[in-house]
Design a protein around this motif. Structure first.
Motif, PDB file in Angstrom:
ATOM      1  N   UNK A 303       0.812  -1.286  -0.039  1.00 29.11           N
ATOM      2  CA  UNK A 303      -0.002  -0.029  -0.023  1.00 29.11           C
ATOM      3  C   UNK A 303       1.159   1.196  -0.102  1.00 29.11           C
ATOM      4  N   UNK A 304       1.848   1.207   0.942  1.00 23.60           N
ATOM      5  CA  UNK A 304       2.718   2.547   1.079  1.00 23.60           C
ATOM      6  C   UNK A 304       3.944   2.431  -0.110  1.00 23.60           C
ATOM      7  N   UNK A 305       4.511   1.289  -0.423  1.00 17.06           N
ATOM      8  CA  UNK A 305       5.609   1.644  -1.116  1.00 17.06           C
ATOM      9  C   UNK A 305       5.647   0.556  -2.395  1.00 17.06           C
ATOM     10  N   UNK A 306       4.501   0.078  -2.537  1.00 10.80           N
ATOM     11  CA  UNK A 306       4.268  -0.545  -4.026  1.00 10.80           C
ATOM     12  C   UNK A 306       5.002  -1.939  -4.195  1.00 10.80           C
ATOM     13  N   UNK A 307       5.300  -2.598  -3.012  1.00  9.76           N
ATOM     14  CA  UNK A 307       6.093  -3.733  -3.211  1.00  9.76           C
ATOM     15  C   UNK A 307       5.101  -4.829  -2.645  1.00  9.76           C
ATOM     16  N   UNK A 308       4.981  -5.887  -3.415  1.00 10.88           N
ATOM     17  CA  UNK A 308       3.869  -6.945  -3.103  1.00 10.88           C
ATOM     18  C   UNK A 308       4.611  -8.294  -3.073  1.00 10.88           C
ATOM     19  N   UNK A 309       4.880  -8.659  -1.624  1.00  8.91           N
ATOM     20  CA  UNK A 309       5.588  -9.861  -1.423  1.00  8.91           C
ATOM     21  C   UNK A 309       4.501 -11.037  -0.703  1.00  8.91           C
ATOM     22  N   UNK A 310       5.039 -12.003  -0.597  1.00  5.73           N
ATOM     23  CA  UNK A 310       4.043 -13.188   0.229  1.00  5.73           C
ATOM     24  C   UNK A 310       4.041 -12.936   1.563  1.00  5.73           C
ATOM     25  N   UNK A 311       3.039 -13.595   2.181  1.00  2.00           N
ATOM     26  CA  UNK A 311       3.009 -13.586   3.852  1.00  2.00           C
ATOM     27  C   UNK A 311       4.406 -13.708   4.170  1.00  2.00           C
ATOM     28  N   UNK A 312       5.007 -14.880   4.024  1.00  2.00           N
ATOM     29  CA  UNK A 312       6.172 -15.290   4.848  1.00  2.00           C
ATOM     30  C   UNK A 312       7.180 -14.064   4.840  1.00  2.00           C
ATOM     31  N   UNK A 313       7.304 -13.747   3.779  1.00  2.03           N
ATOM     32  CA  UNK A 313       8.455 -12.504   3.427  1.00  2.03           C
ATOM     33  C   UNK A 313       8.232 -11.348   4.306  1.00  2.03           C
ATOM     34  N   UNK A 314       6.806 -10.826   4.380  1.00  5.02           N
ATOM     35  CA  UNK A 314       6.701  -9.871   5.249  1.00  5.02           C
ATOM     36  C   UNK A 314       6.916  -9.862   6.890  1.00  5.02           C
ATOM     37  N   UNK A 315       7.069 -10.994   7.179  1.00  5.07           N
ATOM     38  CA  UNK A 315       7.409 -11.248   8.505  1.00  5.07           C
ATOM     39  C   UNK A 315       8.744 -10.634   8.830  1.00  5.07           C
ATOM     40  N   UNK A 316       9.791 -10.619   8.009  1.00  5.03           N
ATOM     41  CA  UNK A 316      10.909  -9.707   8.159  1.00  5.03           C
ATOM     42  C   UNK A 316      10.528  -8.466   8.243  1.00  5.03           C
ATOM     43  N   UNK A 317       9.666  -7.681   7.570  1.00  8.38           N
ATOM     44  CA  UNK A 317       9.410  -6.232   7.541  1.00  8.38           C
ATOM     45  C   UNK A 317       8.526  -6.177   8.934  1.00  8.38           C
ATOM     46  N   UNK A 318       7.660  -7.064   9.086  1.00  6.77           N
ATOM     47  CA  UNK A 318       6.855  -6.771  10.252  1.00  6.77           C
ATOM     48  C   UNK A 318       7.609  -6.702  11.709  1.00  6.77           C
ATOM     49  N   UNK A 319       8.758  -7.574  11.754  1.00  4.72           N
ATOM     50  CA  UNK A 319       9.616  -7.512  12.851  1.00  4.72           C
ATOM     51  C   UNK A 319      10.362  -6.230  12.869  1.00  4.72           C
ATOM     52  N   UNK A 320      10.954  -5.940  11.760  1.00  2.00           N
ATOM     53  CA  UNK A 320      11.783  -4.786  11.661  1.00  2.00           C
ATOM     54  C   UNK A 320      10.999  -3.544  12.053  1.00  2.00           C
ATOM     55  N   UNK A 321       9.770  -3.599  11.560  1.00  2.00           N
ATOM     56  CA  UNK A 321       8.842  -2.211  11.919  1.00  2.00           C
ATOM     57  C   UNK A 321       8.712  -2.243  13.365  1.00  2.00           C
ATOM     58  N   UNK A 322       8.486  -3.386  14.055  1.00  2.00           N
ATOM     59  CA  UNK A 322       8.087  -3.325  15.571  1.00  2.00           C
ATOM     60  C   UNK A 322       9.403  -2.783  16.174  1.00  2.00           C
ATOM     61  N   UNK A 323      10.652  -3.375  15.711  1.00  2.00           N
ATOM     62  CA  UNK A 323      11.596  -3.253  16.389  1.00  2.00           C
ATOM     63  C   UNK A 323      12.337  -1.678  16.238  1.00  2.00           C
ATOM     64  N   UNK A 324      11.914  -1.266  15.190  1.00  2.00           N
ATOM     65  CA  UNK A 324      12.083   0.202  15.055  1.00  2.00           C
ATOM     66  C   UNK A 324      11.415   1.148  15.637  1.00  2.00           C
ATOM     67  N   UNK A 325      10.098   0.731  15.804  1.00  2.00           N
ATOM     68  CA  UNK A 325       9.144   1.518  16.397  1.00  2.00           C
ATOM     69  C   UNK A 325       9.514   1.619  17.959  1.00  2.00           C
TER      70      UNK A 325
END
Ligand code: F0G
Length: 376
Positions: A303-325
């Protein structure tokens, strides 16, 4: 000949492979490192956040990096058939490279728990598909038994050439950034990819050069040729798992893993020791994400950055976003998240989140005009 023909030709002097080998390749590697501009802004955090979009490999996942090496070596050694257990991506990749090589491919997949796109690929590439009434871990056990009794080369990541191919993703990141990131975040299932990245970073670093072999690098059994020092600091390796299948968080294997991220529905990771070593040596950590957090990150990225990955892949970003937050990953850091597979692999999970995104209207001017105005 095209200029770029794949990662084996590019990195041949850093891979355990001879110059005159017949390369089984599809132009894999060379995937983009995309800087996310909108997501960090939306979070109000000042970090350089990149995604390495491995979904742009030929079969749509990072597995192609390892598969070109594993199948090239298998063919060189005279193999007529390869076999793997898979949650889907390995089977798609193995099937494609076996087709290219002209050898047979057997894949064991968990009954009903594989994303549609991946199954379609294995079918199209002519793999012999065995849907087992059991999960990935059961398939892995069977594959090991079968290969003991029949002339089948295993192309799961317990095949050391797989990790050798996959380490090249770290080389590419170092080339792009001209340094290593401060944090490298990956989804962890069977734990091969985090191990492979650590091997890659170690081979780029002066410290590994001095130590000759780190614990993780002993995997290559002395076959890898260390690159001249390119980086003086290696990243912290951060592994994220789905909460329903997070053996590294439990500190022990999990017998009945379950998650919407079917690619990492794995309870008995094969590269357990190496992944732990990578995390410890690098000063990184493991953490777990709920299915909701994973799907939210998948959506936010698309939605924000135009990159469509599969759910497992989003796990890395979900974790990074939480830890950055939370500040665990501090402001000012350079962070790379590996997006392991393309979003089109799993259309069902994407479409199930449609909500009111799709609206059916009559095919006349007034109806369509009204619908648009209502949404402007
Ligand atoms: N992300 C995706 C999209 C995957 O397909 C996998 C593994 C992983 C992450 C985890 O990587 O196992 O090296 O820790 N998929 C394997 C398969 C198990 O069969 O396709 P890992």
């Amino acid at each position: 000949r095209p200029r770029y023909t794949g990662l084996i030709s590019k990195y041949i002097d850093r891979l355990p492979i001879s110059d005159d080998v017949r390369i089984i390749g599809l132009g894999e590697g060379g995937t983009p490192l995309i800087q996310l501009s909108n997501l960090p802004k939306a979070m109000g955090r000042d970090v350089d956040l990149f995604v390495k979009f491995e979904g742009l490999n030929p079969t749509g996942s990072f597995k192609d990096r390892g598969m070109t090496m594993a199948v090239t070596k298998a063919v060189e050694e005279g193999a007529k058939a390869i076999i793997c257990a898979s949650t889907g991506n390995t089977s798609a990749s193995a099937a494609a490279y076996a087709a290219r090589a002209g050898i047979a491919c057997f894949v064991l997949i968990p009954d009903g728990k594989i994303a549609m796109g991946k199954l379609a690929q294995a079918i199209m590439h002519g793999a012999q598909i065995l849907q087992i009434r059991g999960n990935f871990d059961a398939g892995m056990r069977l594959v090991k038994q079968l290969a003991e009794h029949a002339p089948l080369t295993i192309v799961n990541s317990i095949n050391p050439y797989r990790l050798q191919g996959q380490k090249t993703a770290a080389f590419e990141i170092v080339e792009e950034l001209e340094r290593a990131p401060d944090y490298h975040c990956l989804p962890v299932g069977n734990a091969g990819n985090i191990t492979a990245h650590w091997i890659g970073y170690c081979e780029c670093s002066g410290s590994a050069h001095e130590q000759k072999l780190t614990e993780a690098c002993s995997l290559c059994q002395g076959q890898c040729r260390f690159a001249s020092a390119m980086i003086d600091k290696r990243p912290r390796m951060v592994g994220y798992q789905a909460a329903g299948g997070a053996p590294f968080m439990r500190g022990a294997p999990v017998d009945d893993p379950d998650t919407v991220a079917t690619a990492i529905r794995i309870g008995h990771p094969q590269s357990w020791d190496h992944a732990l070593a990578a995390s410890r040596e690098s000063g990184g950590w493991f953490d777990e994400l709920s299915d909701d957090e994973i799907l939210q990150a998948q959506r936010a990225l698309a939605d924000h950055d135009g990159v469509f990955c599969e759910p497992a892949s989003a796990t890395s970003l979900a974790g990074a976003m939480r830890d950055i937050g939370s500040g665990r990953i501090p402001e000012g850091s350079t962070v790379v998240c590996t997006l392991t597979g393309h979003g089109l692999k799993d259309p069902d999970v994407a479409i199930s989140q449609a909500g009111d995104a799709v609206q059916t209207v009559d095919a006349d001017y007034e109806s369509v005009r009204k619908a648009i105005i209502a949404r402007l």
